[in-house]
Design a protein around this motif. Sequence first.
Motif, PDB file in Angstrom:
ATOM      1  N   THR B 257       0.860  -1.195   0.000  1.00  0.00           N
ATOM      2  CA  THR B 257       0.000   0.000   0.000  1.00  0.00           C
ATOM      3  C   THR B 257       0.889   1.236   0.000  1.00  0.00           C
ATOM      4  OG1 THR B 257      -0.177  -0.200   2.407  1.00  0.00           O
ATOM      5  CG2 THR B 257      -2.012  -1.046   1.106  1.00  0.00           C
ATOM      6  N   GLY B 268      -3.323   1.986   4.229  1.00  0.00           N
ATOM      7  CA  GLY B 268      -2.666   0.751   4.679  1.00  0.00           C
ATOM      8  C   GLY B 268      -3.442   0.092   5.794  1.00  0.00           C
ATOM      9  N   GLN B 284       1.577  -7.918   3.534  1.00  0.00           N
ATOM     10  CA  GLN B 284       1.329  -6.538   3.130  1.00  0.00           C
ATOM     11  C   GLN B 284       2.467  -5.644   3.616  1.00  0.00           C
ATOM     12  OE1 GLN B 284      -2.318  -4.846   4.649  1.00  0.00           O
ATOM     13  NE2 GLN B 284      -1.753  -2.760   4.034  1.00  0.00           N
ATOM     14  N   MET B 286       3.743  -1.614   3.842  1.00  0.00           N
ATOM     15  CA  MET B 286       3.094  -0.296   3.817  1.00  0.00           C
ATOM     16  C   MET B 286       4.121   0.803   3.593  1.00  0.00           C
ATOM     17  SD  MET B 286       0.340  -0.551   6.895  1.00  0.00           S
ATOM     18  CE  MET B 286      -0.423  -2.095   7.384  1.00  0.00           C
TER      19      MET B 286
END
Lengths: 278, 322
Positions: B257, B268, B284, B286
């Motif tokens: 993100t 995020g 993930q 960020m």
Amino acid sequence: MNTRTSIEKIREKAAAMRRDSIEMGYVAGSHGAHFGPALSSIEIVASLYFGVMNHNPQDPCMRERDRFVMSKGHACLSYYAALVEAGYLSREQMYTFKGDNSILPGHPSCHVEFGLEVATGSLGNGFAIACGMAMAAKIKNETHNVYCVLGDGECDEGLIWEAAMNAVKNKLDNLIAIVDRNSFQLAGKTTEIMDLDLAKIWQAFGWEVVIVEDGNDVASLLDALQAMQQSGSGKPHLIIAQTVKGKGISFMENNLGWHAAPINREQYEQAQSDLELV
Amino acid sequence: MGNLTLEKLQDWSKQGHRTAFGEAMVLLGQDNSNVYVVTADTTPTARLTNFLKTFPDRLFDVGIAEQNLIDFSAGLAKEGLMPFAVTLAAFAPMRCAEQMRSAIGYMNLNAKVVGIEAGVRFGPLGNTHFAMDDLAVARALPNFTVLSPSDPHQIYKALFAAAELDGPVYIRLTGAPGFPILYPDDFEFKIGQAIEYRSGTDVAIIATGAVLAQAIGAADLLQEKGLSVRVIDMHTIKPLDKAILDSVFAENRLVVTVEEHSAIGGLGSAVAEYKAGFAQAPRQLMVNLGDRFQKVGSYEFQLQENGLTEPAIARLVEENLA
């Protein structure tokens, strides 16, 4: 215009609103209620709903209705009581005050269909929203007035003054605000917490100011309200109504302990008997 | 594209998001006579001088008073007008979050709040003028829709879409002078429906606001190295497009993100909150402004310091895909 009959009618409504307020506060049980700041404002709200405002309980959303904003939202008991006495709210609804899933929380929510015009309770906001509503009426060439009741302690809020100067700039003479000057706020006397010369300050901001020496007297309030309606000054209007906190209940009058508190059976019966004497 | 020409877009791109906003508001004002603007001594700053000239009766300046900016707008909205309350994102929502909650949100009013110069574009002015928290605040307000358009064309589309939606909207604006046109042709903009800017199977870079351009640049660098990069323009932060995230979580190996916002409460966070419900989902990463006040410096310096550049994003992906 203010015949003895019309004044008497409003006084009767005010008496009924006081009884309703005590009833609602009693059903709230241990949640308690803001008795003091509601009882001081009863005559102000009664004079508006039963003497001054153009409104129709059969058509709550009527476009041309005068708007009412209870900026001191914690005083909702007097507001709800007026809506009950006017016929916007049923007595069954009244008894849901502060109950589960009620539309009558301790600070008003917005349900125009029941006469609940603006959600208030976070102090300063109702007044500032009322100024925007008055502006909208000007923009749309609508002739109704906006009436707003605010607390004297509420005038500590910076937002009040942000909105007050903007109302003058925009010549919102369709706005009539009434300060319920009961001289107390949550933690003490207003002279102790934040001593403001309200008349001087509001005048300095450019408002037309009138002081009502006895803000629990219906005739005086009607005189002031009608003078403001007809003033033609082009300024927004402010009435400082000097009231008694807890007005009408012997043990609540000028007693800070009753700003917000639960009422027990004995006190409830005492309050009822106080009201019978009126 | 209606009254919007490529020439206009090119000018807006050159001038920055404020010009795009101010000029798009003129077009919106022409399209919808119920649109009003309320400013807090920000009429020239928000490039609304032309709007004022065009509609002298439809712009109100409440002075330097952000709480009243919101409540005055709420009063107008209560009576059926559609106000756009405009100031720096550094001050709205943060300075008037309570009014946005208690007046606009609670009564579900048809009022729009526009935060200009969100993020750290005001680098040399110092942290009082950065908006690193506006998405976090706005997302937490019930009833609010939160938009964060990525280029001049999308700013225009987002404003028109906000006007079509009957309810509270916060619009976060980013994009320095020279921010690129990412959508030169007409395109469909639907609130709550992200745009798959580019398809790809290895990594999905999800970006919001003008830093989408950096995400696209990073994707170019990664593609040169043989990676398949998906780029998603998440222009609506709330409601989040869960359908596109479902497909990302199922199809991509890594999620990144990218936003010009605090590590807390922005894009995020929104993606991670949704991803928390998945037993199987990719990692993930960020890219954001962290959880700190920033050093003072040029916008370019700010972006570099926070890894919000094409090479930095590309490097991060490479390191984590290995």
